[in-house]
Design a protein around this motif. Sequence first.
Motif, PDB file in Angstrom:
ATOM      1  N   MET A   1       0.819  -1.223   0.000  1.00 41.39           N
ATOM      2  CA  MET A   1       0.000   0.000   0.000  1.00 41.39           C
ATOM      3  C   MET A   1       0.849   1.267   0.000  1.00 41.39           C
ATOM      4  N   SER A   2       2.048   1.199   0.538  1.00 46.61           N
ATOM      5  CA  SER A   2       2.865   2.411   0.642  1.00 46.61           C
ATOM      6  C   SER A   2       3.641   2.707  -0.636  1.00 46.61           C
ATOM      7  N   THR A   3       3.831   1.710  -1.495  1.00 50.49           N
ATOM      8  CA  THR A   3       4.633   1.942  -2.691  1.00 50.49           C
ATOM      9  C   THR A   3       3.835   1.942  -3.990  1.00 50.49           C
ATOM     10  N   SER A   4       2.640   1.399  -3.998  1.00 52.83           N
ATOM     11  CA  SER A   4       1.839   1.320  -5.221  1.00 52.83           C
ATOM     12  C   SER A   4       0.509   2.016  -5.044  1.00 52.83           C
ATOM     13  N   LYS A   5       0.005   2.492  -6.146  1.00 48.40           N
ATOM     14  CA  LYS A   5      -1.311   3.120  -6.129  1.00 48.40           C
ATOM     15  C   LYS A   5      -2.290   2.217  -6.853  1.00 48.40           C
ATOM     16  N   LEU A   6      -3.455   2.019  -6.223  1.00 46.22           N
ATOM     17  CA  LEU A   6      -4.516   1.237  -6.837  1.00 46.22           C
ATOM     18  C   LEU A   6      -5.644   2.170  -7.232  1.00 46.22           C
ATOM     19  N   ALA A   7      -6.216   1.913  -8.397  1.00 47.33           N
ATOM     20  CA  ALA A   7      -7.378   2.685  -8.842  1.00 47.33           C
ATOM     21  C   ALA A   7      -8.513   1.707  -9.093  1.00 47.33           C
ATOM     22  N   SER A   8      -9.562   1.817  -8.320  1.00 49.47           N
ATOM     23  CA  SER A   8     -10.730   0.965  -8.506  1.00 49.47           C
ATOM     24  C   SER A   8     -11.476   1.435  -9.744  1.00 49.47           C
ATOM     25  N   LEU A   9     -11.833   0.508 -10.623  1.00 49.06           N
ATOM     26  CA  LEU A   9     -12.533   0.886 -11.843  1.00 49.06           C
ATOM     27  C   LEU A   9     -13.888   1.512 -11.550  1.00 49.06           C
ATOM     28  N   GLU A  10     -14.487   1.156 -10.429  1.00 49.76           N
ATOM     29  CA  GLU A  10     -15.775   1.744 -10.049  1.00 49.76           C
ATOM     30  C   GLU A  10     -15.648   3.240  -9.750  1.00 49.76           C
ATOM     31  N   ASP A  11     -14.474   3.670  -9.311  1.00 51.48           N
ATOM     32  CA  ASP A  11     -14.279   5.056  -8.901  1.00 51.48           C
ATOM     33  C   ASP A  11     -13.757   5.958 -10.023  1.00 51.48           C
TER      34      ASP A  11
END
Length: 169
Positions: free
Chosen positions: A42-52
């Motif tokens: 969580m501290s090194t990668s960014k996640l983008a939820s497709l719903e958002d």
Amino acid sequence: MNIAGLVAVSGKPGLYKLVGQNKSGFILESLDEQKTKLVVNMSTSKLASLEDITIYSDDDDIRLKDVFETIKAYQGSIPEAKEDPKVLRAFFTEIVPNHDTEKVYNSDIKKIINWFSIIKTTPLFDEVSEEAKEQELTQEEVAVAEEVVEKKPKAAKKPAAKKATAKND
């Protein structure tokens, strides 16, 4: 189309399904044929939820899910993500005519088309989302309620009951 739990990871190609979470990050599974599992910190990668994810438009922002539904219903041929940027832009303008041409870049269009091609090969493509299920239930409940109201006979007015008076003898 159900895109709940699907994420894009910064710096990683493709899409992933969120499988779980541990102390250090998220456990993801790729949507490709290999179904490789990946733990993303969580501290090194960014996640983008497709719903958002939303697309800039001239009016209100458009949800990515709505864009996918429009592409799914499109009758013409869908270009490959590797096509000429002018072809991709023309296609996207046909699909989402009111998108903001200054804020939506060619790379964004390429990514959306690539994601759509990944999703259409999965069972999630034909699966109904929870939001759509709730909406269907609400529509069914309204229809049932309307039927009940139509079938319910109007109650006949009853004469007012006479008040009993106590006689003092």
